[in-house]
Design a protein around this motif. Structure first.
Motif, PDB file in Angstrom:
ATOM      1  N   ARG A   1     -77.130 -26.751 -26.445  1.00 38.15           N
ATOM      2  CA  ARG A   1     -78.155 -25.945 -26.750  1.00 38.15           C
ATOM      3  C   ARG A   1     -79.318 -26.618 -26.985  1.00 38.15           C
ATOM      4  NH1 ARG A   1     -79.707 -22.707 -31.156  1.00 38.15           N
ATOM      5  NH2 ARG A   1     -79.518 -20.364 -30.622  1.00 38.15           N
ATOM      6  N   LEU A   2     -80.307 -26.089 -26.229  1.00 33.45           N
ATOM      7  CA  LEU A   2     -81.730 -26.741 -26.480  1.00 33.45           C
ATOM      8  C   LEU A   2     -82.646 -25.984 -27.551  1.00 33.45           C
ATOM      9  CD1 LEU A   2     -83.445 -29.493 -25.796  1.00 33.45           C
ATOM     10  CD2 LEU A   2     -84.322 -28.021 -24.073  1.00 33.45           C
ATOM     11  N   ASP A   3     -82.843 -26.173 -28.696  1.00 36.32           N
ATOM     12  CA  ASP A   3     -83.800 -25.365 -29.247  1.00 36.32           C
ATOM     13  C   ASP A   3     -84.850 -26.230 -29.856  1.00 36.32           C
ATOM     14  OD1 ASP A   3     -82.586 -26.636 -31.476  1.00 36.32           O
ATOM     15  OD2 ASP A   3     -81.938 -24.990 -32.397  1.00 36.32           O
ATOM     16  N   GLY A   4     -85.718 -25.768 -31.025  1.00 37.67           N
ATOM     17  CA  GLY A   4     -86.875 -26.792 -31.192  1.00 37.67           C
ATOM     18  C   GLY A   4     -86.451 -28.035 -31.684  1.00 37.67           C
ATOM     19  N   LEU A   5     -85.433 -27.966 -32.544  1.00 37.00           N
ATOM     20  CA  LEU A   5     -84.859 -29.029 -33.331  1.00 37.00           C
ATOM     21  C   LEU A   5     -84.317 -30.097 -32.182  1.00 37.00           C
ATOM     22  CD1 LEU A   5     -84.362 -30.451 -35.996  1.00 37.00           C
ATOM     23  CD2 LEU A   5     -82.343 -29.665 -36.026  1.00 37.00           C
ATOM     24  N   SER A   6     -83.405 -29.591 -31.243  1.00 35.42           N
ATOM     25  CA  SER A   6     -82.869 -30.502 -30.370  1.00 35.42           C
ATOM     26  C   SER A   6     -84.048 -31.112 -29.392  1.00 35.42           C
ATOM     27  CB  SER A   6     -81.833 -29.725 -29.468  1.00 35.42           C
ATOM     28  OG  SER A   6     -81.246 -28.856 -30.306  1.00 35.42           O
ATOM     29  N   LEU A   7     -84.931 -30.211 -29.215  1.00 35.36           N
ATOM     30  CA  LEU A   7     -85.947 -30.651 -28.008  1.00 35.36           C
ATOM     31  C   LEU A   7     -86.816 -31.703 -28.774  1.00 35.36           C
ATOM     32  CD1 LEU A   7     -87.472 -30.466 -25.539  1.00 35.36           C
ATOM     33  CD2 LEU A   7     -88.975 -28.744 -26.548  1.00 35.36           C
ATOM     34  N   LEU A   8     -87.037 -31.680 -30.068  1.00 38.24           N
ATOM     35  CA  LEU A   8     -87.834 -32.572 -30.819  1.00 38.24           C
ATOM     36  C   LEU A   8     -87.107 -33.872 -30.902  1.00 38.24           C
ATOM     37  CD1 LEU A   8     -90.306 -33.088 -32.648  1.00 38.24           C
ATOM     38  CD2 LEU A   8     -88.764 -32.506 -34.412  1.00 38.24           C
ATOM     39  N   PHE A   9     -86.021 -33.968 -31.028  1.00 38.99           N
ATOM     40  CA  PHE A   9     -85.148 -35.220 -31.168  1.00 38.99           C
ATOM     41  C   PHE A   9     -85.060 -35.607 -29.644  1.00 38.99           C
ATOM     42  CE2 PHE A   9     -83.540 -36.807 -35.000  1.00 38.99           C
ATOM     43  CZ  PHE A   9     -83.958 -35.648 -35.924  1.00 38.99           C
ATOM     44  N   ALA A  10     -84.691 -34.974 -28.492  1.00 37.63           N
ATOM     45  CA  ALA A  10     -84.346 -35.329 -27.238  1.00 37.63           C
ATOM     46  C   ALA A  10     -85.600 -36.051 -26.879  1.00 37.63           C
ATOM     47  CB  ALA A  10     -84.249 -34.100 -26.466  1.00 37.63           C
ATOM     48  N   LEU A  11     -86.815 -35.339 -26.995  1.00 41.90           N
ATOM     49  CA  LEU A  11     -88.044 -36.067 -26.564  1.00 41.90           C
ATOM     50  C   LEU A  11     -88.145 -37.362 -27.418  1.00 41.90           C
ATOM     51  CD1 LEU A  11     -90.569 -33.074 -26.358  1.00 41.90           C
ATOM     52  CD2 LEU A  11     -89.666 -34.344 -24.755  1.00 41.90           C
ATOM     53  N   LEU A  12     -87.889 -37.436 -28.709  1.00 41.98           N
ATOM     54  CA  LEU A  12     -88.270 -38.912 -29.016  1.00 41.98           C
ATOM     55  C   LEU A  12     -87.279 -39.848 -28.587  1.00 41.98           C
ATOM     56  CD1 LEU A  12     -88.317 -37.872 -32.949  1.00 41.98           C
ATOM     57  CD2 LEU A  12     -90.236 -38.858 -31.585  1.00 41.98           C
ATOM     58  N   ILE A  13     -85.902 -39.478 -28.493  1.00 40.34           N
ATOM     59  CA  ILE A  13     -84.738 -40.442 -28.028  1.00 40.34           C
ATOM     60  C   ILE A  13     -85.187 -40.752 -26.650  1.00 40.34           C
ATOM     61  CG2 ILE A  13     -82.343 -40.190 -27.373  1.00 40.34           C
ATOM     62  CD1 ILE A  13     -81.887 -38.214 -29.502  1.00 40.34           C
TER      63      ILE A  13
END
Lengths: 126, 497, 914
Positions: free
Chosen positions: C71-83
């Motif tokens: 599930r991609l929400d705001g929090l996941s997206l933030l982390f995914a971009l950083l990672i």
């Protein structure tokens, strides 16, 4: 009879275990035999002791008070198995005397707790 | 169908006879032996295929109806155990083809392995208490012979302990079987289960079952009667100790599961006792392992600790918990055998199995490092490998059943397992070899061993990644165990004169 | 989403072969994987920023309700971009940093493996799937910390990290299971906050989950693994141990904030632990002399602050959380990489040796300057906004917030000092003393720090960008209710600004007074002792000592102790069973059969013989007494109307004596009986008596009740019509329960095979030439007369054996007994005439006989199968009225196996003895 047999079983088991706790390995092996005898007796007697005739039948049928044949068959199996195991145990005893030069139980068994030896240096074959 | 049920006995028996008859020709012996083990695997998989559909296969040996004749019965659990036995047996035989400095490579190895397999499979498919005793004896005497194979002081010394303690256990089993017959008048497990459920057996029958379970506990290496295992497993020839580590204790576990679920399907005092025994077994085993400084001794103590997990599942006795026990059994056999194999290869390459004298494998044999990491992490319950699912299910089942302490112990044991595995990893693999690169040995002739190890590692990964179908099977097997009526019914319907 | 994880996982698999061919150039190729994933996530930004979520699900373990739900929400997206973003830069950087390393391929594989796991962690919606990735990050981290595996320090640190995070992981697992059960869903997005908050297990869940998160994110008191993890190569420190993995714990807290964060305990624990961690980390940071360790401790500080911010659950606090997360990832990764570059270029990371580097490394220096400003929280950098919002968020809390703010001012001032150490001390001022002359690093090594540092500036200066595309959606995902998000550099004269100014002032003065500060700090010995590794070492030592104590209880190597323990355990369990099952109503014998005199005599003889054997010193007497005991058994069986059993017992007894006699010749005398110490003797006697008494009691209770069931009667009634035999025992053995017998002869065969090898002295069969060791007959049988007598006797015995075999189905006898008798005959021959003669007389080698016997028995069973009947079903033909059937064939198999096995052992033994 039941009490007598039960006491005999108990006595044989106790003696067998006592022998297995002996210092010498030979008596340990023989203790297995005594223990086995006790257990065989127990299995045999579990079929009850009210038989008045051997378990042989004729065309006319079985004797009314024939001994219970099932435990007999079981015990027969157990006796032969016990013999096979005894011979193996005896073979182990003989071999450990040859290898260790001792027959004192705990001295022999302590060897297994020694640190693992290094493998022999690799020969040319590898 | 009758032939299929009995095939797990007949295939290894025929292989045993054939290998004895051609023993002058070592290549033929090895070829027949491998073919036999593969055939056993195939038969096991066919049985699994049938059992997966929910059938319980039953056959009355000799055509005599229960309780007069001996029942052979294959349900999901039995089928899975037979298949896994075939797989580990095949791996062992392949492994044993590798060149080895151990003098144990004598002709008796192959016939003895198949003799052992007859006993193991017999124990898995029999439905008769005394017959179970006979198969226990077969696998016991087979294990005696295999353990001492190759001789040597240390090995003989370990064999003495193993033989004497196991003889005591087996005598107690015989005694218990006799008493169970004496109390209940029957030896057939299914009919006994019926009688137990109906409350038609005298109290002494329950006492006899307790004695019998004690004997199985020795075989399964439960606390406090596991002493024989760590005193003997580390002295055997590598393939032998791997085979033992994989299969033997699990026969005891299987027997415990079978008897407890059949005779006492509802949780009671026995389950209570088992729960404490399981917790103590997990903890003591894993602590014992932490103290060891040799590879196989570490692994041996871990067998003890992991048997505790399986018994935990049995003790909690909910369908989920039983599924966990079944899954754990399947996973553990593969993983543990493999770790012993790898330990053997590591020792062979480094010249020792004492951690202090090992090292350098990570640099020298990275493939071995990878192959070790898979079962080691699986054993420690690291996802997504097989051991994780096993542990997860059991912890979940414990928590669902409010067995807080058990869940805690299971988790704590997990971290200690990780400690032990990383100890081996750090010492044997990462650390440079104390004797420098000169201490490392040749890998020549190891190829068959690597095949065996790779196959088992692949299985571990597969069970982990494709846990879905395996877990479905385990859950279905557990449902059969939790509701023994179908088992009893199958035996009754098997008929005979 | 799944494809991006798959892409990186694929790159992981390709890493080793690629690096083998391309060396460090492989990095350029491998970096494409995270770059691709990064771009993929960038394209998702509009959807997520617009309040949408993207979901995808794969079935995994349906039986447990576990699925690969992402599930991609705001929090996941933030982390995914950083990672993926920082990941791309790190892969490039690592190629240059480790260009000489011969395990570069492995390094890439671990790094990319970690990246895939970390991505899975932040994207997973399923609790268990998240845990799977969580553990994988621990494992890959272990591999990376121990990358320089020949150093003991690396190995120790890796183990420490693994055990701490792994242990926390296990607590987390328990917490997640309870959470799923209580929360009514196995998905984060489906958890019911109400159900969880009201449940009695809430405290347990909270504690377990927090242990998991705190260990991973290095919160007090689990923080010690993180600085030690700096043993890893610098790219790892930059990536795992500052920007991503250590934030997994914080991520989890943020993820669970909506479900768990409603309670006072949540806020209290998080703020207390977080603030304490932050302060301790900051104090420890400026004590360090190694630049990398300075950064490591400041990471601890930041993790503490992030935890604390989640605990506040205020509007500003949650915004500060998201902002600080990004700001820190940017500047810390940049600083770590730069420190790595310094190390790479100068050969040292010791602060005391550095200085004036800007002249040699201008590009790196520029990047460090920007990053350090952000680190120090100076405007207009992103770190400044983070700090402002942080204070604002704390102050929102009221009194407790003010106290915490004070602590944070101190902490952040120390952070500023640390930033000063990194930039001012290393790059400005006088020239340092370097092991080798410094030089600017290559593009792959400065491009990462540069981009990240500039990013920190851009997000700060143009904070609207960050707010719209990243922070807003992230904050909404973390918060329990909608939070208005608005980022600014200048918010007027607020208390937060005051705190900020205070921080800068304090920080600058700390930096100027750093030498004195450090001297002061080193006076607090106690503190360093508590926070150091010593506790860890002592703990491990204790654990191992305890483990050794436990192991020694089972590894004494004494068989007798093993037996005592085993027997007592058996007796104990049997007693439990006896009492648990029978309770109070221990019934006294209901059945009592009259005493049979012969049976009584048999019993007495059996016990007396055994008792004598137990205490007799001499070998001959030992054999004799044991024989007497066996004789007693046989007598009992005979008296109990069991002739077959009695004969078997007798034959077995005979062979036992023969084997004993042969083996004992070579053994030393056994003069000693029992134990040396009287105490041990007494103990052993007690053990024996206890088990004997328990068994006797069980036995008595069993046989004193009537035997239920009609099985015995059935066998008697069906033996002749069904089994064509009058000897019911034999019919049971070869027909009704022939499967038992099959197993039994297998035991005999295997024992024969095994014992023969041992009895023959461990000789390898293939080593001995045929005929070697063959005997010429024993001297004891030297008399010609005796020999002449033995041959016919043996022939007679052999004949008897065959007869016993044949008639066994109807009269006492059968395959076993026949086989044992035949074996005795052959033994006589072998003893008298030697094994050569015996083997010649036999014609068939014993082993072949054994195998053949087993084979015949099995084949006899197969006949039934061919008729579609179960295995071992009897098939009879009646030529001339004579019943011939497969059970008889089976009995022949039994006969041959027993004979073959006994002879195989005996002949081997005799040949050895020769």
């Amino acid at each position: 009879m039941e009490i007598l047999v039960s006491l005999t079983v108990g006595a044989l088991v106790a003696i067998g275990i006592w022998m297995m706790l002996d210092r010498g390995l030979l008596r340990v092996v023989l203790g297995v035999v005594v223990l086995g005898n006790g257990v065989n007796l127990a299995v045999f007697s579990a079929g009850r002791l009210d038989g008045r005739a051997a378990a042989f039948v004729t065309e006319a049928g079985a004797p009314a008070l024939a001994a219970n044949p099932l435990p007999q068959a079981l015990v027969l199996t157990a006796i032969v198995i016990g013999f096979a195991l005894f011979v193996f145990a005896l073979a182990v005893l003989k071999r450990s005397w040859e290898l260790h030069g001792k027959v004192e139980t705990d001295l022999v068994t302590a060897v297994a707790e020694e640190p693992a030896p290094d493998l022999p240096p690799q020969g040319d074959k590898a | 169908m009758n032939a299929l049920i009995v095939s797990p006995l007949l295939i290894p028996l025929a292989t045993l006879v054939a290998t004895l008859l051609v023993r002058r020709d070592p290549r033929a012996v090895a070829a027949i032996s491998l073919a036999g083990a593969l055939a056993l695997t195939a038969a096991g998989l066919v049985l699994v295929g049938l059992a997966a559909q929910g059938q319980i296969l039953a056959s009355q040996a000799g055509g005599w109806a229960a309780p007069y004749g001996i029942t052979l019965v294959v349900d999901r659990l039995s089928a899975a155990m037979v298949a896994i036995t075939g797989i580990v047996g095949s791996a062992t035989i392949v492994f044993a083809m590798a060149r080895d400095e151990d003098p144990a490579r004598c002709r008796d190895f192959h016939p003895l392995v198949h003799g052992l397999l007859v006993g193991v499979c017999g124990a898995f498919i029999t439905g008769d208490v005394f017959n179970l005793y006979v198969w226990f004896e077969v696998l016991l005497v087979g294990s005696f012979a295999l353990l001492v194979l190759g001789g040597g002081r240390r090995r003989l010394s370990g064999t003495v302990v193993y033989v004497v303690l196991n003889l005591v256990a087996t005598m107690m089993f015989l005694l218990a079987a006799g008493m169970l017959y004496g109390a209940s008048g029957s030896l057939n497990m299914a009919l006994l289960a019926q009688a137990f459920a109906a409350g038609e057996v005298p109290a002494t029958a329950h006492a006899a079952v307790v004695l019998m379970l004690t004997a199985f506990s020795i075989k399964a290496a439960l606390f406090p009667v596991f002493g024989w295992l760590p005193a003997s497993y580390h002295v055997a020839w590598t393939p032998v100790s791997a085979l033992f580590a994989g299969l033997l204790t699990k026969v005891g576990v299987y027997a415990l599961i079978r008897i407890v679920t059949l005779f006492w399907p509802d949780a009671g005092i026995a389950h209570e006792v088992l729960l404490w025994v399981a917790c103590a077994t997990m903890l003591i085993g894993v602590l014992g392992a932490a103290a060891q400084v040799e590879v196989r001794r570490i692994l041996s103590f871990h067998i003890v600790s992991q048997v505790g997990y399986m018994i935990l599942g049995l003790a909690i006795a909910t369908p989920l918990a039983l599924a966990g026990a079944v899954f754990y059994l399947i996973h553990h056999i593969v993983v543990k055998a493999n770790l012993f194999f790898i330990g053997g290869i590591a020792a062979r390459l480094t010249g020792s199995e004492r951690l202090a004298a090992m090292g350098g494998l990570y640099a020298r044999a990275p493939w071995l490092a990878l192959l070790f990491a898979i079962p080691a992490l699986s054993l420690a319950g690291i996802p997504p490998l097989s051991g994780f699912w096993a542990k997860f299910v059991l912890v979940k089942a414990s928590l669902d059943a409010s067995a807080w302490i058990a869940a805690g112990v299971a988790l704590l044991t997990g971290i200690f397992t990780l400690l032990s595995m990383s100890k081996i990893w750090n010492e044997a693999f990462l650390k440079p070899h104390p004797a420098g690169t000169a201490g490392m040995r040749s890998t020549a002739g190891l190829r068959p061993a690597l095949w065996a190890v790779t196959a088992l590692a692949a299985m571990t990964v597969a069970i982990g990644l494709a846990a879905g179908p395996v877990m479905d099977y385990a859950v279905a097997a557990a449902e059969q165990l939790a509701a023994p009526a179908a088992y009893i019914d199958a035996v009754v319907r098997a008929g005979g004169h | 989403m799944l494809a991006s994880i798959g892409l990186i996982a694929f790159a992981m698999l390709a890493a080793v072969p690629l690096a083998a061919r391309l060396d460090q150039r492989a990095g350029w190729l491998l970096a494409l994987a995270p770059l691709g994933a990064f771009i993929h996530f960038l394209t998702q930004m509009p959807t997520v920023a617009g309040g949408g979520v993207i979901e995808s699900t794969l079935a995994w373990v349906p039986a447990l309700g576990v699925e690969l739900a992402f599930r991609l929400d705001g929090l996941s997206l933030l982390f995914a971009l950083l990672i993926t973003g920082i990941g791309t830069l790190i892969v490039l950087y690592a190629g240059a940093y480790l260009s000489e390393h011969h395990h570069l391929g492995r390094f890439y594989a671990y790094l990319l493996g970690f990246m895939a796991a970390m991505l899975g962690l932040v994207l997973a919606d399923d609790l268990i799937a998240m845990f799977v990735f969580w553990e994988l990050t621990s494992v890959t981290s272990f591999l990376l910390i121990a990358f320089q595996h020949d150093k003991a320090e690396s190995r120790r640190s890796a183990l420490q990290a693994l055990l701490i995070t792994g242990g926390g992981g296990l607590a987390l697992l328990a917490g997640l299971i309870l959470l799923g059960n209580v929360g009514g869903s196995w998905q984060f997005s489906g958890l019911s906050a109400q159900a969880i908050a009201d449940h009695a297990l809430y405290p347990a869940i909270l504690v377990l989950v927090l242990i998991g998160a705190f260990t991973k994110s290095a919160q007090l008191p689990f923080h010690l693994w993180l600085p030690n993890a700096m043993a890893a190569p610098t790219p790892v420190s930059a990536y795992l141990h500052s920007a991503t993995m250590v934030k997994a714990g914080v991520y989890l807290l943020a993820r669970l904030n909506p479900a768990l964060g409603g309670s006072t305990s949540w806020g209290t624990i998080l703020i207390t632990v977080g603030a304490a961690t932050a302060l301790v980390g900051a104090v420890l940071a400026i004590r360090q002399t190694d630049l990398k360790r300075v950064l490591a401790y400041t990471t601890v500080t930041v993790l503490g602050q992030l935890t604390m911010l989640l605990g506040t659950n205020t509007h500003y606090g949650l915004q500060a959380f998201a902002i600080y997360l990004v700001a820190h990832a940017f500047y810390k990764a940049a600083l770590f990489m730069a420190v790595g570059s310094i190390d790479h270029a100068t050969g040292t990371r010791q602060i005391a040796l550095l200085g004036g580097l800007i002249r040699h490394m201008p590009l790196t220096g520029f990047a460090v300057a920007l990053a350090a400003f952000s680190n120090a929280g100076l405007p207009p950098f992103f770190g400044f906004i983070a700090k402002e919002f942080k204070y604002a968020g704390l102050i929102e809390l009221g009194l407790a917030g003010w106290v915490t703010t004070a602590v944070m001012i101190l902490t952040n001032a120390l952070l500023l000092t640390a930033a000063g150490l990194v930039f001012v001390r290393a790059f400005l001022g006088r020239e340092g003393r370097y092991p080798h002359p410094p030089h600017e690093v290559g593009v792959p090594m400065w491009i990462g720090p540069m981009l990240l540092a500039i990013g920190g500036f851009v997000f700060g200066a143009f904070n609207n960008l960050a707010e719209v595309w990243l922070i807003d959606a992230a904050v909404q995902a973390v918060s329990r209710a909608t939070v208005p998000v608005s980022l600014y550099l200048w918010g007027g004269f607020t208390p937060a600004l005051l705190a900020s100014l205070l921080t800068v002032a304090l920080g600058v003065s700390f930096y100027l007074q750093r030498t004195r500060l450090r001297r002061r700090l080193s006076l607090w010995r106690v503190l360093w002792r508590v926070s150091g590794d010593r506790i860890w070492d002592r703990l491990l030592k204790r654990v191992f000592a305890f483990a050794t104590r436990v192991a020694d209880r089972f590894q004494h190597g004494s068989l007798r102790q093993h037996i005592s323990a085993l027997v007592l355990a058996i007796a104990g369990f049997a007693l439990i069973g006896l009492f648990a099952s029978t309770g109070e109503d221990l019934a006294w014998p209901a059945v009592s059969s009259p005493v049979n005199l012969a049976a009584l005599l048999g019993c007495v003889l059996a016990v007396a013989g055994a008792a004598a054997a137990a205490v007799t010193p001499g070998r001959v007497a030992l054999v004799a007494t044991l024989g007497a005991s066996g004789l007693g058994m046989a007598m009992f069986f005979l008296a109990a109307r069991a002739p077959d059993v009695a004969i078997t017992q007798l034959m077995v007894e005979t062979l036992t004596v023969i084997f004993l006699a042969l083996v004992l010749r070579r053994l030393p005398p056994t003069r000693l009986v029992g134990s040396r110490k009287p105490a041990a003797k007494r103990f052993h006697a007690v053990v024996a008596i206890v088990i004997g008494a328990v068994v006797a009691a069980m036995m008595l209770m069993t046989v004193s009740q009537p035997l239920p069931g009609e099985i015995a009667r059935w066998y008697l009634d069906n033996s002749l019509p069904g089994g064509q035999g009058a000897n019911v025992v034999n019919v049971i053995l070869v027909d009704f329960r022939a499967l038992d017998t099959l197993g039994e002869i297998l035991v005999v065969g295997l024992a024969g095979l095994a014992a023969a090898g041992l009895l023959a002295g461990g000789r390898r069969e293939d080593e001995a030439a045929p005929g070697a060791g063959a005997t010429e007959g024993s001297a004891d049988f030297g008399s010609v007369l005796l020999r002449q007598g033995i041959l016919p006797l043996s022939a007679l015995l052999a004949l008897v054996a065959l007869m016993l075999l044949w008639r066994g189905h109807n009269l006492p006898g059968g395959g076993f007994i026949g086989g044992l008798v035949a074996a005795s005959a052959a033994v006589l021959v072998a003893l008298a005439f030697g094994t050569t003669r015996a083997r010649a007389l036999l014609r068939v080698p014993p082993l072949a006989m054994l195998a053949g016997g087993l084979g015949i028995a099995a084949v006899a069973g197969l006949v039934g199968l061919f008729h579609g009947e179960p295995f071992l079903t009897g098939n009879w033909i009646f030529p001339a009225g004579l019943p011939l059937g497969t059970p008889l064939l089976f009995d022949v198999g039994v006969f041959l196996t027993v004979l073959g096995a006994v002879l195989h052992m005996l002949l081997g033994l005799l040949e050895r003895e020769a």
